[in-house]
Design a protein around this motif. Structure first.
Motif, mmCIF file in Angstrom:
data_model
loop_
_atom_site.group_PDB
_atom_site.id
_atom_site.type_symbol
_atom_site.label_atom_id
_atom_site.label_comp_id
_atom_site.label_asym_id
_atom_site.label_seq_id
_atom_site.Cartn_x
_atom_site.Cartn_y
_atom_site.Cartn_z
ATOM 1 N N ARG A 196 1.205 -1.190 0.244
ATOM 2 C CA ARG A 196 0.021 -0.061 -0.378
ATOM 3 C C ARG A 196 0.951 1.574 -0.002
ATOM 4 O O ARG A 196 1.653 1.220 1.046
ATOM 5 C CB ARG A 196 -1.253 0.269 1.320
ATOM 6 C CG ARG A 196 -1.948 -0.982 1.518
ATOM 7 C CD ARG A 196 -2.930 -0.929 -0.018
ATOM 8 N NE ARG A 196 -4.123 -1.849 0.296
ATOM 9 C CZ ARG A 196 -3.486 -3.123 -0.387
ATOM 10 N NH1 ARG A 196 -2.635 -3.841 -1.303
ATOM 11 N NH2 ARG A 196 -4.759 -4.182 -0.180
ATOM 12 N N ALA A 198 0.706 5.294 0.417
ATOM 13 C CA ALA A 198 0.524 6.758 0.610
ATOM 14 C C ALA A 198 0.982 8.204 0.117
ATOM 15 O O ALA A 198 0.122 8.915 0.218
ATOM 16 C CB ALA A 198 0.884 7.104 2.555
ATOM 17 N N SER A 199 1.877 8.035 -0.029
ATOM 18 C CA SER A 199 2.638 9.373 -0.916
ATOM 19 C C SER A 199 4.047 8.828 -2.295
ATOM 20 O O SER A 199 4.452 7.475 -2.026
ATOM 21 C CB SER A 199 3.147 10.107 -0.093
ATOM 22 O OG SER A 199 4.500 10.027 0.951
ATOM 23 N N PRO A 215 -0.388 6.617 -4.907
ATOM 24 C CA PRO A 215 -1.719 6.982 -3.636
ATOM 25 C C PRO A 215 -2.664 6.001 -4.442
ATOM 26 O O PRO A 215 -2.905 7.332 -5.408
ATOM 27 C CB PRO A 215 -1.408 8.029 -3.607
ATOM 28 C CG PRO A 215 0.481 8.304 -3.709
ATOM 29 C CD PRO A 215 -0.026 7.911 -4.571
ATOM 30 N N GLY A 216 -3.720 5.719 -4.144
ATOM 31 C CA GLY A 216 -4.795 5.580 -4.284
ATOM 32 C C GLY A 216 -4.904 3.551 -5.677
ATOM 33 O O GLY A 216 -5.547 3.038 -5.719
ATOM 34 N N GLU A 234 -8.603 2.548 -1.620
ATOM 35 C CA GLU A 234 -9.460 3.241 -1.109
ATOM 36 C C GLU A 234 -8.282 4.272 -0.115
ATOM 37 O O GLU A 234 -7.454 3.502 1.144
ATOM 38 C CB GLU A 234 -10.964 4.199 0.228
ATOM 39 C CG GLU A 234 -11.986 3.057 -0.548
ATOM 40 C CD GLU A 234 -13.197 2.921 -0.111
ATOM 41 O OE1 GLU A 234 -12.839 3.448 1.233
ATOM 42 O OE2 GLU A 234 -14.353 2.651 -0.662
ATOM 43 N N GLN A 235 -8.465 5.630 0.237
ATOM 44 C CA GLN A 235 -7.188 5.879 0.609
ATOM 45 C C GLN A 235 -7.968 6.454 2.683
ATOM 46 O O GLN A 235 -9.053 7.174 1.959
ATOM 47 C CB GLN A 235 -7.094 7.667 0.545
ATOM 48 C CG GLN A 235 -5.355 7.275 -1.673
ATOM 49 C CD GLN A 235 -4.597 5.987 -0.564
ATOM 50 O OE1 GLN A 235 -4.466 5.106 -0.780
ATOM 51 N NE2 GLN A 235 -4.079 7.032 -0.360
ATOM 52 N N PRO A 236 -7.255 7.170 2.778
ATOM 53 C CA PRO A 236 -6.362 6.925 3.791
ATOM 54 C C PRO A 236 -5.349 5.217 3.565
ATOM 55 O O PRO A 236 -6.916 5.227 4.452
ATOM 56 C CB PRO A 236 -5.522 7.711 4.514
ATOM 57 C CG PRO A 236 -7.072 7.738 5.644
ATOM 58 C CD PRO A 236 -7.945 7.543 4.050
ATOM 59 N N VAL A 237 -4.315 5.761 3.777
ATOM 60 C CA VAL A 237 -4.032 4.146 3.841
ATOM 61 C C VAL A 237 -2.898 3.650 4.824
ATOM 62 O O VAL A 237 -2.973 2.605 5.619
ATOM 63 C CB VAL A 237 -3.384 3.149 2.922
ATOM 64 C CG1 VAL A 237 -4.724 2.716 1.559
ATOM 65 C CG2 VAL A 237 -1.875 3.959 2.025
ATOM 66 N N THR A 238 -2.429 4.925 6.000
ATOM 67 C CA THR A 238 -1.745 5.060 6.795
ATOM 68 C C THR A 238 -2.390 3.775 7.911
ATOM 69 O O THR A 238 -3.312 4.014 8.678
ATOM 70 C CB THR A 238 -1.337 6.173 7.578
ATOM 71 O OG1 THR A 238 -0.492 6.530 6.488
ATOM 72 C CG2 THR A 238 -0.383 5.544 8.708
#
Lengths: 268, 197
Positions: A196, A198-199, A215-216, A234-238
């Motif tokens: 996954r 995030a950025s 991301p995404g 779906e975000q966010p994934v953190t």
């Protein structure tokens, strides 16, 4: 040709017997000294046991709601702060925070070091002079191959790489993830490897087959696959466990340097 | 008694279960039982005894680290040889050594500078050289079959799994590989009856 040799081949094919004899002689003549070999392995096994015992982190339950208060930006800034305060002089990296065993950190990590969060627990590592931050979930095991490569054997890591600072790779039994400056996570289980992001941008591959993800996007490499699968997420994934671990590390270090500040970590 | 059994290639019952549970002594028995075969197998690809021993050490240590994921005893043995070969091939840049050159190297002239053990066994030096030459002339698949069967001493079903080849094909192809070795030796005027009686 030298004089004939007698071999009890029990009626087997002579060609097979000749190859078998050759192989056994080859093998026997390949080890310079069995006793030295076994003694050397004993030495390595003892070193391994010592090293593993030193980095096993006990379990601690993670609050489930804390991640909702955080964001990827906060994670990056905070990881940078911890890195600045505890800049490593070790050649590869160090354990910055070991949950429930804060007194064990910081501890240097040598090339080839193994970090195992045995029956549970989480830990935070920094590699390559704090350029790379690695959050290790509980029930995970990884090897620090070198200052910019880790091999994730099981479990999950969430990783923050300083943008434009150089490469970083996470190897798994199923493939590899290459990054240049991003925030992403890798999880390994019996079914395969999940990625996954995030950025930034991450390249995920199996051998020569692979692709880039942003991301995404999520990626998965199933066992014995020849290429990764990419799909929308779906975000966010953190993950909440990584955010919680960082909060606890910050609390620990703040207490260490500013005892009167008495910071708190939100709990359920 | 356990150590001697292991040295002879026989492991006491329960060794793998103890190994999986992290018993260091069980791990040592495994090393004792398989290190000769593993080093010899790795040396097929490295050419050097020193590098082959290092690869075998790393392979055993990697096995110990992954003991929790071990399926069964046979999977362990198969994994050892697959991993050692991959490490050796990566170390050597996927180049193969000519066995004939290696067996012809006199003691003390090992490429890594180490003193080579004097070969012992039923074969004479010329016979060793000719069998090595016959092995060098095998194609890739035939060579892999012979390496796994006679150097690693793996059972046919394990070879079938490693090479992704039906069990029946393993036996047939192995037989053909041995026929090629026999013909190569006979072309050089060697009667196998002179080597094996």
């Amino acid at each position: 040709m030298t004089a004939p040799h007698r071999t009890d081949n029990g009626g087997a094919d002579p060609a097979e017997q000749a190859v078998r004899d050759f192989a056994r002689e080859w093998n026997a003549g390949s080890v310079r000294s069995s006793e030295d070999f076994l003694a050397e392995f004993d030495r390595r096994l003892e070193a391994e046991a010592t090293q593993t015992a030193a980095v096993v982190v006990p379990v601690s339950a993670a609050p489930r709601w804390w991640w909702a208060l955080a964001s990827a930006a906060v994670l990056l800034v905070a990881a940078g702060l911890a890195g600045t305060l505890f800049r490593s002089s070790a050649p590869v990296g160090r354990i910055q925070f070991a949950e429930d065993r804060p007194s064990a950190a910081p501890a240097d990590l040598a090339r080839g070091a193994r970090v195992e969060t045995g029956g549970g627990g989480r830990t935070f590592l920094a590699l390559d002079d704090d350029r790379i931050g690695i959050f290790v979930a509980d029930n995970s095991a990884l090897e620090v191959v070198d200052r910019q490569t880790v091999r994730l054997e099981r479990g999950e890591v969430w990783t923050v790489v300083r943008p434009n600072s150089g490469d970083f790779e996470v190897l798994t039994a199923h493939g590899k993830v290459e990054v240049h400056g991003t925030t992403f996570g890798v999880r390994v289980d019996a079914r395969g490897t999940d990625v996954r992001i995030a950025s930034g941008v991450v390249a995920v591959g199996v051998g020569e087959q692979g692709g880039k993800m942003t991301p995404g996007t999520g990626a998965r490499i199933v066992v014995d696959a020849t290429a990764p699968e990419f799909f929308a997420v779906e975000q966010p994934v953190t993950p909440d466990w990584a955010m919680d671990l960082l909060a606890r590390a910050q609390k620990h270090y703040t207490s260490l340097y500013f005892p009167s500040a008495n910071p708190t970590v939100p709990r359920e | 008694l356990e150590l001697q059994d292991a040295a002879d290639g026989h492991l006491p019952p329960g060794t793998f279960e103890r190994f999986r549970a992290g018993d260091g002594e069980a791990m040592r028995l495994l090393v004792r039982a398989y290190h000769v075969r593993l080093v010899g197998f790795a040396r097929l690809f490295t050419g050097s005894r020193e590098t082959a021993e290092e690869i075998a050490q790393e392979t055993f240590l990697a096995l110990y680290r992954q003991r929790g994921q071990v399926r069964d005893a046979e999977a362990v043995v198969s994994w050892l040889f697959t991993t050692a070969k991959r490490k050796a091939m990566r170390e050597m840049g996927h180049r193969r050594h000519q066995l004939e050159e290696l067996v012809a190297e006199p003691a003390g002239l090992e490429r890594d500078g180490a003193a080579a053990p004097q070969p012992v066994g039923v074969l004479g030096s010329e016979q060793r050289r000719l069998i090595a030459r016959a092995l060098d002339q095998l194609g890739e698949t035939d060579r892999a079959l012979v390496e796994l069967r006679y150097f690693a001493e793996l059972p046919l079903h394990a070879i079938s799994e490693q090479l992704h080849m039906p069990m029946g094909s393993v036996g047939v192809k192995l037989r053909r590989a041995l026929d090629k070795i026999r013909r190569t030796l006979e072309d050089q005027g060697i009667r196998l009856g002179d080597i094996v009686q």
